[in-house]
Scaffold this motif. Structure first.
Motif, mmCIF file in Angstrom:
data_model
loop_
_atom_site.group_PDB
_atom_site.id
_atom_site.type_symbol
_atom_site.label_atom_id
_atom_site.label_comp_id
_atom_site.label_asym_id
_atom_site.label_seq_id
_atom_site.Cartn_x
_atom_site.Cartn_y
_atom_site.Cartn_z
ATOM 1 N N GLY A 211 2.549 3.540 7.599
ATOM 2 C CA GLY A 211 1.866 3.607 8.975
ATOM 3 C C GLY A 211 0.416 3.284 8.887
ATOM 4 N N ALA A 212 -0.086 2.734 9.914
ATOM 5 C CA ALA A 212 -1.549 2.358 10.227
ATOM 6 C C ALA A 212 -2.181 3.579 10.937
ATOM 7 C CB ALA A 212 -1.609 0.897 10.883
ATOM 8 N N VAL A 213 -2.838 4.385 10.225
ATOM 9 C CA VAL A 213 -3.507 5.425 10.665
ATOM 10 C C VAL A 213 -5.046 5.258 11.027
ATOM 11 C CG1 VAL A 213 -4.269 7.972 10.691
ATOM 12 C CG2 VAL A 213 -2.099 7.135 9.737
ATOM 13 N N PHE A 214 -5.439 4.490 10.278
ATOM 14 C CA PHE A 214 -7.144 4.305 10.208
ATOM 15 C C PHE A 214 -7.531 2.839 10.480
ATOM 16 C CE2 PHE A 214 -6.857 7.938 7.297
ATOM 17 C CZ PHE A 214 -6.979 8.851 7.976
ATOM 18 N N PRO A 215 -8.516 2.461 11.538
ATOM 19 C CA PRO A 215 -8.702 1.033 11.511
ATOM 20 C C PRO A 215 -9.468 0.557 10.459
ATOM 21 C CG PRO A 215 -10.139 2.488 13.201
ATOM 22 C CD PRO A 215 -9.138 3.427 12.098
ATOM 23 N N TYR A 216 -9.185 -0.521 9.555
ATOM 24 C CA TYR A 216 -9.886 -1.126 8.559
ATOM 25 C C TYR A 216 -9.244 -2.580 8.347
ATOM 26 C CZ TYR A 216 -5.954 0.481 5.471
ATOM 27 O OH TYR A 216 -4.828 0.713 4.925
ATOM 28 N N ASN A 217 -9.771 -3.284 7.578
ATOM 29 C CA ASN A 217 -9.277 -4.660 7.221
ATOM 30 C C ASN A 217 -7.780 -4.715 6.285
ATOM 31 O OD1 ASN A 217 -8.944 -7.415 6.824
ATOM 32 N ND2 ASN A 217 -10.614 -7.520 5.312
ATOM 33 N N ARG A 218 -6.799 -4.931 7.086
ATOM 34 C CA ARG A 218 -5.549 -4.918 6.324
ATOM 35 C C ARG A 218 -5.326 -6.129 5.430
ATOM 36 N NH1 ARG A 218 -3.326 -0.066 7.376
ATOM 37 N NH2 ARG A 218 -4.516 1.185 9.069
ATOM 38 N N LEU A 219 -6.207 -6.925 5.760
ATOM 39 C CA LEU A 219 -6.076 -8.059 4.668
ATOM 40 C C LEU A 219 -6.607 -8.118 3.441
ATOM 41 C CD1 LEU A 219 -6.658 -11.115 7.436
ATOM 42 C CD2 LEU A 219 -4.618 -10.089 6.630
ATOM 43 N N ALA A 220 -7.469 -7.027 3.123
ATOM 44 C CA ALA A 220 -8.057 -6.777 1.855
ATOM 45 C C ALA A 220 -7.051 -6.521 0.859
ATOM 46 C CB ALA A 220 -9.110 -5.719 1.951
ATOM 47 N N PRO A 221 -7.128 -7.329 -0.397
ATOM 48 C CA PRO A 221 -6.272 -6.908 -1.298
ATOM 49 C C PRO A 221 -6.490 -5.533 -1.937
ATOM 50 C CG PRO A 221 -8.019 -8.567 -2.184
ATOM 51 C CD PRO A 221 -8.072 -8.156 -0.625
ATOM 52 N N ILE A 222 -5.790 -4.713 -1.767
ATOM 53 C CA ILE A 222 -5.806 -3.516 -2.399
ATOM 54 C C ILE A 222 -4.632 -2.788 -3.059
ATOM 55 C CG2 ILE A 222 -6.096 -0.865 -1.595
ATOM 56 C CD1 ILE A 222 -7.392 -1.608 1.010
ATOM 57 N N GLU A 223 -5.070 -2.107 -4.099
ATOM 58 C CA GLU A 223 -3.770 -1.727 -5.084
ATOM 59 C C GLU A 223 -3.807 -0.399 -5.307
ATOM 60 O OE1 GLU A 223 -1.675 -4.396 -8.141
ATOM 61 O OE2 GLU A 223 -2.673 -3.248 -9.404
ATOM 62 N N LEU A 224 -2.658 0.427 -5.321
ATOM 63 C CA LEU A 224 -2.708 1.813 -5.786
ATOM 64 C C LEU A 224 -1.785 1.789 -7.011
ATOM 65 C CD1 LEU A 224 -3.276 4.913 -5.285
ATOM 66 C CD2 LEU A 224 -0.959 4.877 -3.782
ATOM 67 N N ILE A 225 -2.503 2.379 -8.092
ATOM 68 C CA ILE A 225 -1.580 2.759 -9.307
ATOM 69 C C ILE A 225 -1.526 4.226 -9.800
ATOM 70 C CG2 ILE A 225 -2.174 0.101 -10.057
ATOM 71 C CD1 ILE A 225 -4.210 1.397 -12.218
ATOM 72 N N LYS A 226 -0.520 4.422 -10.454
ATOM 73 C CA LYS A 226 -0.426 5.869 -11.079
ATOM 74 C C LYS A 226 -0.489 5.422 -12.517
ATOM 75 C CE LYS A 226 2.976 9.483 -11.812
ATOM 76 N NZ LYS A 226 4.203 10.068 -11.261
ATOM 77 N N VAL A 227 -1.834 6.432 -13.252
ATOM 78 C CA VAL A 227 -1.928 6.221 -14.652
ATOM 79 C C VAL A 227 -1.142 7.260 -15.379
ATOM 80 C CG1 VAL A 227 -3.741 6.142 -16.307
ATOM 81 C CG2 VAL A 227 -4.003 5.095 -14.092
ATOM 82 N N PHE A 228 -0.640 6.951 -16.524
ATOM 83 C CA PHE A 228 0.029 7.931 -17.391
ATOM 84 C C PHE A 228 -0.313 7.541 -18.764
ATOM 85 C CE2 PHE A 228 2.989 4.822 -16.001
ATOM 86 C CZ PHE A 228 3.393 4.150 -17.204
ATOM 87 N N ARG A 229 -0.019 8.489 -19.546
ATOM 88 C CA ARG A 229 -0.160 8.414 -20.896
ATOM 89 C C ARG A 229 1.339 7.661 -21.949
ATOM 90 N NH1 ARG A 229 -2.309 13.305 -25.046
ATOM 91 N NH2 ARG A 229 -3.250 11.733 -26.643
#
Length: 337
Positions: free
Chosen positions: A315-333
Motif C-alpha cells: 500500500g501507498a500510505v505516505f507521499p514520497y518518490n516511489r521511483l527511488a531504488p529502495i531495498e529492505l533486507i533481513k540480516v541473520f547470523r
C-alpha cells in the motif's frame, strides 16, 4: 521484471487510478503532500486544472485551502515558509487561468509573505487511522554536520512496511539504529503496540531533536510503550549496553550511505546477534551508490552474517518518490559448519 521497472509500473498505475479519484480523495492527497512537503510536481494538479475548467468556480480551491494553509495543523505544525509561498503561488497561477479571484487565497499568500524564514520546519504524515505524526526537522538536507535532521525516503518505505507487518513488533522490545528525526520509530509505537522501543543515534544534535519529536507525538512519560532515546555509537557500543536493551527486533533506515560506517554497522549487528540470538534485524536502504551498498553486503558476509531481501510494502500510505531504488533486507547470523 526488474525492481526499477516494478516501481515505474506501480507509479503509472497510481497515476491511472488518480484520474478516477473523487474530489474528497484529491483533497486528501493534497493535504498529505502539503504537510509532508512533498515535491510540488507530484501534487495532483491535473485534477485541479480539470475541475477549474469544467466548473469555473473557486469552490474547490477554497476547500483546498482549508485542507492545507488554513488547516489547524498548519498553525500548529507549519511546513517551511518557502514551501508555503511556492505552493500558494502555484495555486494563484492556476486559479487565475481557471476562475475568478479568491480573496482568501491572496490573504493567505500575504500572510506567509510577512513571515520570516527559519532554519526549522514541521512535516506531518497521516497514518491510515487518520492520526498524524508531526516532526520538527531542519529545512536544509545537510546541517550541523549531519544528514539526520530530515526524513529520508527509506524511512517512509520502512514505515509503510511496518504498518503491513505489525506482528514483527507487537509485544516486542524494539531497537532502532540511526533513528534520525523519528518517523519510522514513532510509526511503530503508534501502530504496532511494542512493549518497549529504544530510539538511538550518535549525533548530539540529532538526539536533541529526536527527543523533542518523541515528546511532540505524545510518547514516553510513563505511557505505554516504554520509550527511551539513547546515544549509541556503533564503533564503541559496549556489549553490556546491547544486553541491557536485549532487542527482539532491530530496525534501521537509510544508514548505509558511507563506506566508512558499513564495517562498523556490520560489526554492531554481529554484536547484537551474539547478545540476542533470536533478534530480527531489518535494514532499509535507498541504493544511491550501488558500490557503497554492495560493499556493505560484503562487510556483512565478512562478519559471518547473511541477508534476505524482503518484499516491500504493497500500500501507498505516505507521499514520497516511489521511483527511488529502495531495498529492505533481513540480516541473520550464518550457521557455521
Amino acid at each position: 521484471m526488474g525492481k526499477q521497472e516494478v516501481n515505474k509500473h506501480t507509479w503509472k498505475m497510481a497515476l491511472s487510478e488518480q484520474k478516477e479519484e473523487k474530489p474528497e480523495d484529491i483533497l486528501r492527497d493534497f493535504r498529505a503532500s502539503f504537510f509532508s512537503m512533498n515535491r510540488l510536481a507530484s501534487f495532483p494538479w491535473t485534477f485541479l486544472d480539470s475541475e477549474l475548467q469544467s466548473n469555473k468556480s473557486s469552490e474547490f480551491i477554497s476547500e483546498l485551502l482549508k485542507q492545507t494553509c488554513l488547516h489547524p495543523l498548519c498553525g500548529k505544525f507549519p511546513p517551511s515558509v518557502r514551501f508555503r509561498r511556492i505552493f500558494l503561488s502555484e495555486l494563484i497561477k492556476r486559479e487565475a487561468a481557471g476562475c475568478d479571484p479568491l480573496d482568501e487565497l491572496y490573504d493567505a499568500l500575504a500572510e506567509v509573505l510577512g513571515v520570516e524564514e527559519t532554519l526549522h520546519c514541521h512535516k506531518t504524515y497521516f497514518l491510515p487511522t487518520g492520526d498524524a505524526i508531526s516532526l520538527l526537522e531542519n529545512v536544509a538536507v545537510i546541517s550541523e554536520g549531519t544528514t539526520g535532521l530530515v526524513t529520508w525516503e527509506a524511512a517512509l518505505y520502512l514505515a509503510e512496511w511496518v504498518l503491513e507487518n505489525p506482528q514483527v513488533f507487537t509485544g516486542r522490545s524494539v531497537l532502532e539504529l540511526g533513528s534520525g528525526v523519528g518517523l519510522t520509530g514513532i510509526t511503530v509505537c503508534r501502530s504496532c503496540s511494542p512493549v518497549r522501543f529504544v530510539f538511538s543515534d550518535c549525533h548530539a544534535v540529532v538526539l536533541e531533536k529526536l527527543r523533542e519529536n518523541v515528546r511532540l507525538n505524545g510518547l514516553g512519560g510513563g505511557k505505554s510503550p516504554s520509550v527511551t532515546v539513547d546515544q549509541l555509537d556503533w564503533t564503541t557500543a559496549p556489549e553490556e549496553q546491547i544486553r541491557r536493551i536485549r532487542p527482539d527486533t532491530v530496525i534501521a533506515a537509510d544508514v548505509v550511505y558511507d563506506p566508512e560506517v558499513a564495517g562498523s554497522l556490520a560489526d554492531l549487528l554481529l554484536k547484537i546477534l551474539k547478545c540476542s540470538a533470536a533478534a530480527e534485524i531489518l535494514i532499509c536502504s535507498t541504493v544511491r551508490n550501488p558500490e557503497t551498498y554492495g560493499g556493505f553486503k560484503l562487510r556483512l558476509e565478512a562478519a559471518g552474517l547473511g541477508h534476505q531481501v524482503l518484499t516491500g510494502p504493497v500500500g501507498a500510505v505516505f507521499p514520497y518518490n516511489r521511483l527511488a531504488p529502495i531495498e529492505l533486507i533481513k540480516v541473520f547470523r550464518v550457521q557455521e559448519g
